[in-house]
Structures are given as structure tokens and as C-alpha cells.
Design an enzyme around this catalytic site. Structure first.
Site, PDB file in Angstrom:
ATOM      1  N   SER A   1      12.679 -42.112  -7.192  1.00 40.55           N
ATOM      2  CA  SER A   1      11.518 -41.245  -7.054  1.00 40.55           C
ATOM      3  C   SER A   1      11.436 -40.879  -5.580  1.00 40.55           C
ATOM      4  CB  SER A   1      10.257 -41.973  -7.507  1.00 40.55           C
ATOM      5  OG  SER A   1       9.141 -41.144  -7.287  1.00 40.55           O
TER       6      SER A   1
ATOM      7  N   ARG B   1      -3.585  -1.284  -6.435  1.00 35.19           N
ATOM      8  CA  ARG B   1      -2.778  -2.510  -6.358  1.00 35.19           C
ATOM      9  C   ARG B   1      -3.186  -3.397  -7.515  1.00 35.19           C
ATOM     10  NH1 ARG B   1      -5.887  -4.449  -0.964  1.00 35.19           N
ATOM     11  NH2 ARG B   1      -7.901  -4.823  -1.892  1.00 35.19           N
TER      12      ARG B   1
ATOM     13  N   HIS C   1     -16.777  -8.153   1.600  1.00 37.18           N
ATOM     14  CA  HIS C   1     -15.733  -9.028   2.135  1.00 37.18           C
ATOM     15  C   HIS C   1     -15.853 -10.439   1.573  1.00 37.18           C
ATOM     16  CE1 HIS C   1     -14.101 -11.875   5.133  1.00 37.18           C
ATOM     17  NE2 HIS C   1     -13.096 -11.012   5.151  1.00 37.18           N
TER      18      HIS C   1
ATOM     19  N   CYS D   1       7.241 -37.995  -5.991  1.00 39.32           N
ATOM     20  CA  CYS D   1       5.862 -38.463  -6.079  1.00 39.32           C
ATOM     21  C   CYS D   1       5.089 -38.237  -4.793  1.00 39.32           C
ATOM     22  CB  CYS D   1       5.817 -39.929  -6.493  1.00 39.32           C
ATOM     23  SG  CYS D   1       6.605 -41.009  -5.284  1.00 39.32           S
TER      24      CYS D   1
ATOM     25  N   LYS E   1       0.838  -1.203   0.000  1.00 36.67           N
ATOM     26  CA  LYS E   1       0.000   0.000   0.000  1.00 36.67           C
ATOM     27  C   LYS E   1       0.868   1.247   0.000  1.00 36.67           C
ATOM     28  CE  LYS E   1      -3.824  -0.502   2.363  1.00 36.67           C
ATOM     29  NZ  LYS E   1      -4.459  -0.768   3.669  1.00 36.67           N
TER      30      LYS E   1
ATOM     31  N   MET F   1      -6.053  -6.831   8.064  1.00 36.34           N
ATOM     32  CA  MET F   1      -5.645  -5.936   9.140  1.00 36.34           C
ATOM     33  C   MET F   1      -6.449  -4.653   9.085  1.00 36.34           C
ATOM     34  SD  MET F   1      -1.714  -6.821   9.534  1.00 36.34           S
ATOM     35  CE  MET F   1      -1.414  -6.917   7.820  1.00 36.34           C
TER      36      MET F   1
ATOM     37  N   ARG G   1      -3.141   3.193   8.490  1.00 36.04           N
ATOM     38  CA  ARG G   1      -3.475   2.064   7.621  1.00 36.04           C
ATOM     39  C   ARG G   1      -2.334   1.062   7.585  1.00 36.04           C
ATOM     40  NH1 ARG G   1      -4.643   4.738   1.897  1.00 36.04           N
ATOM     41  NH2 ARG G   1      -5.937   2.868   1.707  1.00 36.04           N
TER      42      ARG G   1
ATOM     43  N   TYR H   1      11.350 -34.808 -13.165  1.00 39.67           N
ATOM     44  CA  TYR H   1       9.905 -34.568 -13.202  1.00 39.67           C
ATOM     45  C   TYR H   1       9.338 -34.463 -11.791  1.00 39.67           C
ATOM     46  CZ  TYR H   1       9.317 -39.496 -11.964  1.00 39.67           C
ATOM     47  OH  TYR H   1       9.352 -40.684 -11.307  1.00 39.67           O
TER      48      TYR H   1
ATOM     49  N   GLY I   1      -8.449  -7.179   3.921  1.00 38.40           N
ATOM     50  CA  GLY I   1      -9.306  -7.295   5.091  1.00 38.40           C
ATOM     51  C   GLY I   1      -8.650  -7.987   6.270  1.00 38.40           C
TER      52      GLY I   1
HETATM   53  P1  ADP Z   1      -7.916  -2.147   3.667  1.00 35.84           P
HETATM   54  O1  ADP Z   1      -6.533  -2.640   3.457  1.00 35.84           O
HETATM   55  O2  ADP Z   1      -8.703  -2.949   4.592  1.00 35.84           O
HETATM   56  O3  ADP Z   1      -8.589  -1.812   2.371  1.00 35.84           O
HETATM   57  P2  ADP Z   1      -7.367   0.672   3.909  1.00 35.84           P
HETATM   58  O4  ADP Z   1      -6.204   1.161   4.665  1.00 35.84           O
HETATM   59  O5  ADP Z   1      -7.209   0.669   2.441  1.00 35.84           O
HETATM   60  O6  ADP Z   1      -7.754  -0.758   4.447  1.00 35.84           O
HETATM   61  O7  ADP Z   1      -8.534   1.615   4.358  1.00 35.84           O
HETATM   62  C1  ADP Z   1      -9.853   1.279   4.661  1.00 35.84           C
HETATM   63  C2  ADP Z   1     -10.784   2.286   4.035  1.00 35.84           C
HETATM   64  O8  ADP Z   1     -10.531   3.596   4.480  1.00 35.84           O
HETATM   65  C3  ADP Z   1     -10.662   2.338   2.541  1.00 35.84           C
HETATM   66  O9  ADP Z   1     -11.945   2.457   1.970  1.00 35.84           O
HETATM   67  C4  ADP Z   1      -9.854   3.568   2.300  1.00 35.84           C
HETATM   68  O10 ADP Z   1     -10.104   4.098   1.036  1.00 35.84           O
HETATM   69  C5  ADP Z   1     -10.303   4.473   3.407  1.00 35.84           C
HETATM   70  N1  ADP Z   1      -9.244   5.424   3.761  1.00 35.84           N
HETATM   71  C6  ADP Z   1      -8.013   5.129   4.169  1.00 35.84           C
HETATM   72  N2  ADP Z   1      -7.269   6.232   4.376  1.00 35.84           N
HETATM   73  C7  ADP Z   1      -8.073   7.282   4.094  1.00 35.84           C
HETATM   74  C8  ADP Z   1      -7.873   8.695   4.107  1.00 35.84           C
HETATM   75  N3  ADP Z   1      -6.697   9.244   4.420  1.00 35.84           N
HETATM   76  N4  ADP Z   1      -8.908   9.466   3.747  1.00 35.84           N
HETATM   77  C9  ADP Z   1     -10.090   8.906   3.412  1.00 35.84           C
HETATM   78  N5  ADP Z   1     -10.339   7.597   3.384  1.00 35.84           N
HETATM   79  C10 ADP Z   1      -9.338   6.770   3.717  1.00 35.84           C
HETATM   80 MG    MG Z   2      -7.855  -0.700   1.009  1.00 35.67          MG
HETATM   81 MG    MG Z   3      -9.986  -3.282   6.325  1.00 38.70          MG
END
Ligand code: ADP
Ligand code: MG
Ligand code: MG
Length: 874
Positions: free
Chosen positions: A763, A337, A455, A830, A23, A104, A93, A850, A102
Site C-alpha cells: 500500500s 460556454r 460574483h 492510502c 471564449k 481576468m 477580452r 485500489y 471573473g
Molecule cells: P468575463 O470573462 O469577465 O465575463 P467578458 O470578456 O465576457 O468578461 O466581458 C465582460 C462584459 O463585457 C460581459 O458582460 C460582456 O458581455 C461585455 N462585452 C464584452 N465584449 C463586448 C462587446 N464587444 N460589446 C458589448 N459588450 C461586450
Molecule cells: Mg463573460
Molecule cells: Mg470580468
């Protein structure tokens, strides 16, 4: 110089994912590309590792560095943390190297307190928005940092909704939300016996720690094990200034993919919600609008977004999964991503990208995860039977595939039923990250709530599990639900079609999959690249045929005993076992001979001239005999023996440790007649098939199991050679055959150079080799492996993924020693590991000829073998 633990988004770049997490690296990359990304900084994965090294504390110098970067962020944004006149609010984040959707948790609106919220209300002239953001913050912070479940706050919200007589959260007024904040804080106080933390700096440090801790939560650990992610990687933390999608009707938030993640179709695909924040879209709180509708609602932001999508895809040369927020009509990018996709979509996208001239064939091959193919290799609904089936409901086709199973309502039940050998379909209101294990063991997932990016949908697509989501017509009541006028109880069979979204109130039969279209094309490219051959483990002509269709280039293991259990055969087998003299035994074996011979003929035919490795009888003999008194009696009657006679045989064959008992080549040493009969079956079948297909120059490979000593191999081999040569000479047909051995006892690996003087091929039987190297049996390991995962002694099941350090060392050593004696020695594997991508990479690097795996894993192995070549080049 001391280690740098924090980077601003403009200091980082897309190549730094190891340090900044996926990220963070991509936020930096988008920043560098001049895209509208809210400012922020990333705390590195190394800081996370340090946190664990320092006994779960953040070292003072790292804390200082974080606050230093916070000051910088204040300067850049012109806002101040905790200052009600002009407050800076941030999101915290998580983001590891490999995306873990989802897994963390993120905290939004951090920096809020009773003073700041008033400031925000005044500044924006929007108290509703201010309090909405504040209550969200309390909820998320309590949940993620303080372990007060989000759900308990939802209960308070629902009570308030009921009290006010409103349905949507957007109907709450500013005063309602203010009251909600007070209630939340009271709830916090009552449960935590302290005030909700109001100092933004404390909030920040606690949040950072919580993200670090979340790296080790049970669902993250499970996800890592499922996806081969080492626990040493750690997660980065991104601190980013907030933008707000919940300021009113000219704001919103959404997620989108540059191509359809279910089918691969080249068309922008996504959803958004007006006046919403963060995960509202994914959580399915309100039903979102499709991304196309954004064109009408906010044409300017839409056009800008489309342009960015194009740029991102061209830049990353892959389908992108993006998060965005629109604040007062201004677009902000919050994440991009490489998108998760179904196996079918992965193949289509990879092939399309090559045809669009964006990537090479090699890159396309690398873009498809071998494990993912699994979803395409399993049965699909039988079209004929489908015609008569009438759906009882229909919802969103969130993840394709065909699933039939018995209904369960909780993830825990799914796991329990599956352990009992049941096929289950998990039916939930909506799924949450805690459900991951239950989702994994289910044939399919059905939810009542949530869209295509919910989710359930995202995780199911990632796992290749069929999912139908958002079926609002489902009405739950206890352990049953109604749909389309039918009542479905726990344990009832239903079927799901993840491609159409149809739900059926019955079990619909399925048919095997086949490889066509993009799948075939990509597999062709993989075959051009790979050098490792791929064979299959198959015991019947039917399995062999399936494997041949999936591209197997031979059989690496026929387990002959599997043929001895059916119908008449088990009788002859038992007769052989209770024999007291060689004559009796030979007579019983003579009954088995024609059955075994015809099986081998079928297998040779199915493989159409490819090599076939046949392993001689391996399991301890008692496995063929009954154990229950009643069964002993019945079978004794059938065999014309007394109960006592049969019982005494059963008792005499009892072993305290059968795994290391009278089995493998030890059987042939005690009873050479068995090896004689099996040699006859192998050779006579080959002669017969060769007469019908003179152009097939296949060479049967006879494999002696469980060898630990050269002399025992030689003893059995001499029997084989004597019988085989006699038969071949008498037939006048020119047939070649080979005699080799399994390397599955550590002693054989240690003395591989000696063993190779007799063995014409090795094998690696890595199931037994793993058991014997570790000294624990596969059948008993389940009892303690759980504790080993919890205590981080093991991260992976060594029976699923080859232990490359230990067992792998024996494999590599035996391969090398064997080749010293016999340079043209054929080397295969195997064990279960032959179908596991990371183990396949190891086999490639160890110079094996193999790998052999179950028929359904043959395409996975073909692709993994190509990956091994491409990765070795890098
Ligand atoms: P996940 O990995 O679970 O998607 P994220 O870190 O991407 O978690 O964030 C969860 C939600 O919060 C996402 O919808 C993201 O777009 C939103 N979000 C994260 N940071 C910000 C920010 N600085 N301003 C507005 N929305 C945010
Ligand atoms: Mg996200
Ligand atoms: Mg999340």
C-alpha cells in the site's frame, strides 16, 4: 512558415480552445453557426506564452499581425479606429482554455478619446450615451491597465450623485457625464503624472499586454492552483467590435443559462438590465429583471434569443451560460460556454441529458466534475432542529448547501480565523475577485448586494460553497450588522441555507448527507465504467459505516494508534510506554487488547465482509506522553510514579527528528510484544465476526509500516504469522489473512522486488513517501510552500496532489518490480492522494488495484476512477 498568432472569428472554430481560449473558440463557433456575433479576432494563447518568453514584451512581428487584423476588422465593419467621423470601438477580452470566471479583466469601449467621443455623440445623436461609454472606458482602462483601482472612480461617481441628489447612474445627464469624464481624467493625471492615453493603437497594445499580465495576478494563480490549471497554458485575447446596450431604453444587456444552474431544472434562467453595459448585471449596480420579463419588454429579441439558446444547447450538448446585448432592439451574442453549476444541478443535468437522448452515459459521467461532489457529501441541516429555527432574514438562494459559522467581514479575516481552526461565514456588501481565498475557506457566504449571477453567486457555485446573496435588509455598521431586528457582531454564529435563501441568527446542527436520486443513478454508471476499486481510510466503526454508505469497497488503512488516545486507553498506552520490563509491558498491553479487539470487530461488521487493511502502531511513542511540566506531574500522580521518573521517560524518548525516528516497524522490532498484541486483536476479532457471519469470507490484511529493509519486514512478519497461526489453529475456524507492507520509504520502493518476496500486498503511503522523497516534512512545508508558489517553483501542494514525475516514478517502479516477484500482488494507495482526482487517474494508469481515501471522498474517487477509464480511452 512562421507561427500564426491571430485569427478572425470566422477563421477559428470551437475545437481550437487550446489556441484561442474558451471564449475565442466559442465566439468563432457561434460565428460559424451564423449567429449574430459582433466581428472580431483572437490573439492566441501562444502569443501570451511568447510574451512571457520575451520578458513581458510583445514581439514586433506579433504587433504587426495584430495591426494587420485590426485593419481587416476596420474593413469588415466599415469603421475606423480613432476616426471621429466613423469610429471603431472594441472590447479587449481575456479568455483562457478553462473558463476562469471573473479572474481576468475586460476593457470595453476601447478606441475612445476626446475627439472620438464627440464623433460618437454626433453620429448617434446621443451625447449621453457617448460620454457614458467614454467614462466607463477611462474607468476600466485605468483599473486594468494602469492599476488605478476602479473603486477610486466609484468614489467620484458617488460624490457626484450626492451632489446632484440622484440615486441611479441612469439619472446622470449628458453634461454630468461629460463633467465626470473631465474629473476622471484629472484624477488620472494627478495620480499617474501623465495624460490619459489618447491614441487608440497605444490603448490597444497596452490593453493586450494587461490581459497577458493578468494571467499572472495573484487571484488567477490561486484559482489555477485550486482548479489544477497549469500556468503554462496562458490566456488568449479577444478584440471585438463593440455593440451597445447603453444607448437608451430599447437597449440592454444580460446573462442567461439554458437550464437553472442551481437546481438543474430545464428552464431558461437569467437576468438582464435595460440601458446598461457589460458587467452592470453581474456587478449588482441596479437590480436586474428576470429573463422572462424580456418577453414583455422586447418580444422580438426574446424569441430570437430563445431560439439561439435551443440551438446552442443542442450543438454543445450541454447546459450553456450565455452573455448577450441588445442594441436598439437587435440581439447580439457575446459569449457562450458550458455553464458552471452546483453539484446537484450537474447531476440532474447529466442524467436529464441522457434521458433526453442527447448524450451517452459515458458522456454524462464525464460531465460531472468529481471534486464538485464534495458539496453534496457534507452535512445538511438537521430537519428536526430546523423546524424550531426562525429565520432572521431571507435573500437569494445563490448556491445551495447548509452552513453554520461565525461571522467575519473581510476575506483576510476569513483566512486568519480559519487558520485558527474557526468555522466562518463571510458577510460582505458584495464580493470581488480579490476575495476568492477568503470565500474558499468560508463555510458560507452572505452578501447584501448582487443577484443570482453576481460574483459571489457564480464563484460560490463553482466552489460548491453555500451562498445567500442580495440581502438588501442588512445594515452594516463597523464590525456588526442588523437584520430582522437582531444585531449580529463579528464572531457571532449564524447559519445559511443556500437552498431556500434563509438566514438564521444561530448555529443550526447538521446531519450527514446521503446518496439518492440522480446522484445514485450517476454513481451507478460510474461504477459500471471504472476498474479501480475504491476503499476508505477509517479508524472507527462510525467512519467505516459512513464510508460503506458512500460505496467504499473495503478499508485501505486503519490507523490503530488513533484508537489509543481516548479515555482509559491512553492510560494503558502510557503504562505500556513507561514499562521497564517485558512483563510490565505485556501487562499493560493486555489491557489494550480487548479495547482494540472490539474496535476491529466493529470495523469488520461495518464493512460487511469487504477487506480491511490494518496498519500496526506507527507514530513515535513520545506522542502519547505529556510535554508540559504540569501535565507530567498530574499524569505521574495518576500512574503512581514520581515526577522525575516520568520526566526521565519523556526526556529519554525525545528525538531530534521524530519523523525519521523510533516509529513504524522499528517499534515492533524493539518491542515485539506490541506486534503480538495487535496480531491477537486482529485475528481474534476476525474469528469472532466470522463465527457470526460464516458467509463473509473476508481476509484481514495486516500492514507493517515504514519498512525499508526486507529483514525487518521478515522479523515482524514472523511474529505475526506465529501468533496468528496459533490462534487460528486453536479456533478451528478457516480464516485466511495476509501480511503486507506500506511502501513509504524510498528504499522500499527501490527494492520492491525483494520486499515482495515477503509482502503479500503493497500500500503506497504517499504522505510519507512524498516527505521522504522531497526531504521535507508535511508539517513544516507550510512555512515555505507559499514562497514556492509565488516563485513558480511549485504550482501544486505535493501533499495534496501526487508529484507524478518524482514520487509517481517511485510508485510506478515499485508496482512493476513488486509484480515481477509476485504477479498477483495487490497494490493500493492510502495517502491523502487517494482522494485526489488527478492522482487517482495516475493510480489507474499505474495499474493499482485500489485507492483508499477518507469516507467523504469515496464518491469523488469512484467518479474520478471512471473518468480515468474514459480519459485513457480517448
Ligand atoms: P468575463 O470573462 O469577465 O465575463 P467578458 O470578456 O465576457 O468578461 O466581458 C465582460 C462584459 O463585457 C460581459 O458582460 C460582456 O458581455 C461585455 N462585452 C464584452 N465584449 C463586448 C462587446 N464587444 N460589446 C458589448 N459588450 C461586450
Ligand atoms: Mg463573460
Ligand atoms: Mg470580468
Amino acid at each position: 512558415m512562421s507561427v500564426k498568432y491571430v485569427y478572425t472569428f470566422s477563421e477559428g472554430n470551437g475545437g481550437m480552445r487550446e489556441l484561442l481560449g474558451g471564449k475565442g473558440a466559442n465566439l468563432a463557433e457561434m460565428t460559424n453557426l451564423g449567429m449574430p456575433v459582433p466581428f472580431g479576432f483572437t490573439i492566441t494563447t501562444e502569443a501570451c506564452t511568447r510574451y512571457y518568453d520575451d520578458k513581458e514584451t510583445i514581439a514586433p512581428e506579433i504587433k504587426d499581425e495584430i495591426f494587420d487584423y485590426l485593419t481587416r476588422l476596420e474593413t469588415t465593419t466599415g469603421k475606423q479606429f480613432g476616426n471621429p467621423e466613423n469610429p471603431l470601438l472594441v472590447s479587449v477580452r481575456s479568455g483562457s482554455r478553462a473558463s476562469m470566471p471573473g479572474m481576468m479583466d475586460t476593457i470595453l469601449n476601447l478606441g475612445m478619446n476626446d475627439l472620438v467621443v464627440e464623433g460618437v455623440a454626433k453620429l448617434t445623436n446621443n451625447p449621453r450615451f457617448a460620454y457614458d461609454s467614454y467614462r466607463r472606458f477611462i474607468q476600466m482602462f485605468s483599473d486594468v491597465v494602469m492599476e488605478l483601482p476602479k473603486h477610486n472612480f466609484e468614489v467620484i461617481i458617488d460624490e457626484m450623485k450626492e451632489h446632484r441628489g440622484i440615486k441611479q447612474d441612469t439619472d446622470f445627464t449628458a453634461d454630468d457625464l461629460k463633467e465626470m469624464v473631465a474629473k476622471f481624467k484629472q484624477y488620472y493625471r494627478e495620480n499617474k503624472h501623465s495624460e490619459f492615453p489618447s491614441d487608440p493603437r497605444d490603448q490597444l497594445i497596452e490593453a493586450v499586454k494587461a490581459v497577458f499580465r493578468s494571467w499572472d495576478n495573484p487571484r488567477a494563480i490561486y484559482y489555477r492552483r485550486m482548479n489544477d490549471i497549469p500556468s503554462t497554458w496562458g490566456t488568449a485575447v479577444n478584440v471585438q467590435s463593440m455593440v451597445f446596450g447603453n444607448t437608451g431604453d430599447d437597449s440592454g444587456t444580460g446573462v442567461a443559462f439554458t437550464r437553472n444552474p442551481a437546481t438543474g431544472e430545464k428552464k431558461l434562467y437569467g437576468e438582464f438590465l435595460m440601458n446598461a453595459q457589460g458587467e452592470d448585471v453581474v456587478a449588482g449596480i441596479r437590480t436586474p429583471q428576470t429573463i422572462d420579463q424580456l418577453k414583455d419588454v422586447m418580444p422580438h429579441a426574446y424569441d430570437q434569443f430563445v431560439e439561439i439558446c435551443g440551438k446552442l444547447e443542442a450543438h454543445y450538448k450541454d447546459m450553456q451560460d450565455m452573455e448577450f446585448t441588445i442594441e436598439h432592439g437587435n440581439l447580439f451574442m457575446l459569449q457562450t460556454r458550458n455553464g458552471k453549476r452546483t453539484a446537484a444541478a450537474a447531476l440532474k443535468i447529466a442524467v436529464d441529458l441522457v434521458e433526453e437522448g442527447m448524450i451517452t452515459k459515458e458522456k454524462a459521467v464525464l460531465q460531472v466534475d468529481p471534486k464538485q461532489l464534495d458539496a453534496l457529501l457534507h452535512p445538511q441541516f438537521d430537519v428536526v432542529k430546523m423546524k424550531d429555527a426562525k429565520p432572521i432574514g431571507r435573500a437569494l438562494p445563490a448556491s445551495p448547501g447548509a452552513a453554520a459559522g461565525r461571522v467575519v467581514f473581510t476575506a483576510a479575516d476569513a483566512v486568519e480565523w480559519k487558520n485558527r481552526g474557526e468555522k466562518v461565514i463571510l458577510v460582505r456588501l458584495e464580493t470581488s475577485p480579490e476575495d476568492i481565498e477568503g470565500m474558499h475557506v468560508s463555510q458560507g457566504i452572505l452578501t447584501a448586494r448582487g443577484g443570482m449571477t453576481s460574483h459571489a453567486a457564480v464563484v460560490a457555485r463553482g466552489m460548491g460553497t453555500c451562498c445567500v446573496s442580495g440581502c438588501g435588509d442588512i445594515k452594516f455598521s463597523g464590525k456588526s450588522f442588523t437584520l430582522g431586528g437582531r444585531v449580529i457582531n463579528e464572531g457571532d454564529w449564524i447559519s445559511l441555507d443556500g437552498t431556500t435563501g434563509n438566514i438564521y441568527g444561530e448555529a443550526i446542527p447538521t446531519v450527514p448527507a446521503s446518496i439518492t436520486g440522480d446522484f445514485r443513478k450517476l454513481m451507478g454508471w460510474a461504477d459500471e465504467i471504472r476498474t479501480l476499486k475504491v476503499r476508505t481510510n477509517a479508524d472507527t466503526p462510525k467512519d467505516a459505516k459512513q464510508a460503506y454508505e458512500f460505496g467504499a469497497e473495503g478499508i485501505g488503512l486503519v490507523r490503530t494508534e488513533h484508537m489509543f488516545f481516548e479515555g482509559e486507553r491512553i492510560k494503558a498506552m502510557r503504562e505500556m510506554i513507561v514499562s521497564k520490563t517485558v512483563e510490565q509491558r505485556s501487562k499493560a498491553l493486555a489491557k489494550l487488547l480487548p479495547m482494540q479487539r472490539s474496535d476491529f470487530e466493529g470495523i469488520y461488521e461495518a464493512m460487511q465482509g469487504f477487506p480491511v487493511t490494518i496498519r500496526y502502531l506507527d507514530p513515535p511513542l513520545h506522542e502519547f506522553l505529556p510535554t508540559e511540566e504540569a501535565d507530567i506531574k498530574a499524569i505521574a500522580d495518576e500512574m503512581g510514579l514520581t515526577f522525575d521518573e516520568l520526566k526521565s521517560v519523556v526526556v529519554s524518548l525525545h528525538e531530534s527528528n521524530p519523523m525519521m525516528g523510533h516509529r513504524g516497524c522499528r517499534l515492533a522490532v524493539s518491542y515485539p510484544e506490541i506486534a503480538e498484541m495487535q496480531t491477537r486483536a486482529v485475528i481474534e476479532a476476525a474469528l469472532n465476526v466470522k463465527r457470526n457471519h460464516p458467509d463473509w469470507d473476508f481476509v484481514p490484511e495486516i500492514m507493517i509500516p515504514l519498512v525499508g529493509e526486507l529483514k525487518e519486514l521478515k522479523y515482524v512478519k514472523d511474529i505475526v504469522v506465529r501468533v496468528a497461526d496459533e490462534l487460528i489453529a486453536a479456533s478451528g475456524v478457516n480464516l485466511k489473512y495476509m501480511v503486507g507492507t506500506m511502501i513509504e520509504i524510498p528504499r522500499a520502493a527501490l527494492l520492491a522486488d525483494e520486499i515482495a518476496t515477503e509482502a503479500e500486498f503493497f500500500s503506497f503511503g504517499t504522505n510519507d513517501l512524498t516527505q521522504m522523497t522531497y526531504g521535507f516534512s508535511r508539517d513544516d512545508a507550510g512555512a515555505f510552500l507559499g514562497a514556492y508558489y509565488d516563485k513558480k517553483i511549485f504550482e501544486q501542494d505535493p501533499f495534496a496532489r501526487l508529484d507524478q514525475n518524482g514520487v509517481g516514478k517511485l510508485v510506478a517502479m515499485a508496482a512493476k518490480l513488486g509484480k515481477q516477484t509476485r504477479p498477483d500482488l495487490k497494490l493500493g494507495i492510502c495517502g491523502e492522494h487517494g482522494g485526489d482526482p488527478s492522482s487517482i487517474e495516475f493510480c489507474h494508469n499505474a495499474g493499482l488495484t485500489y485507492v483508499s481515501c477518507s469516507p467523504f471522498r469515496v464518491p469523488i474517487a469512484r467518479l474520478a476512477a471512471a473518468h480515468a477509464v474514459l480519459k485513457a480511452k480517448k
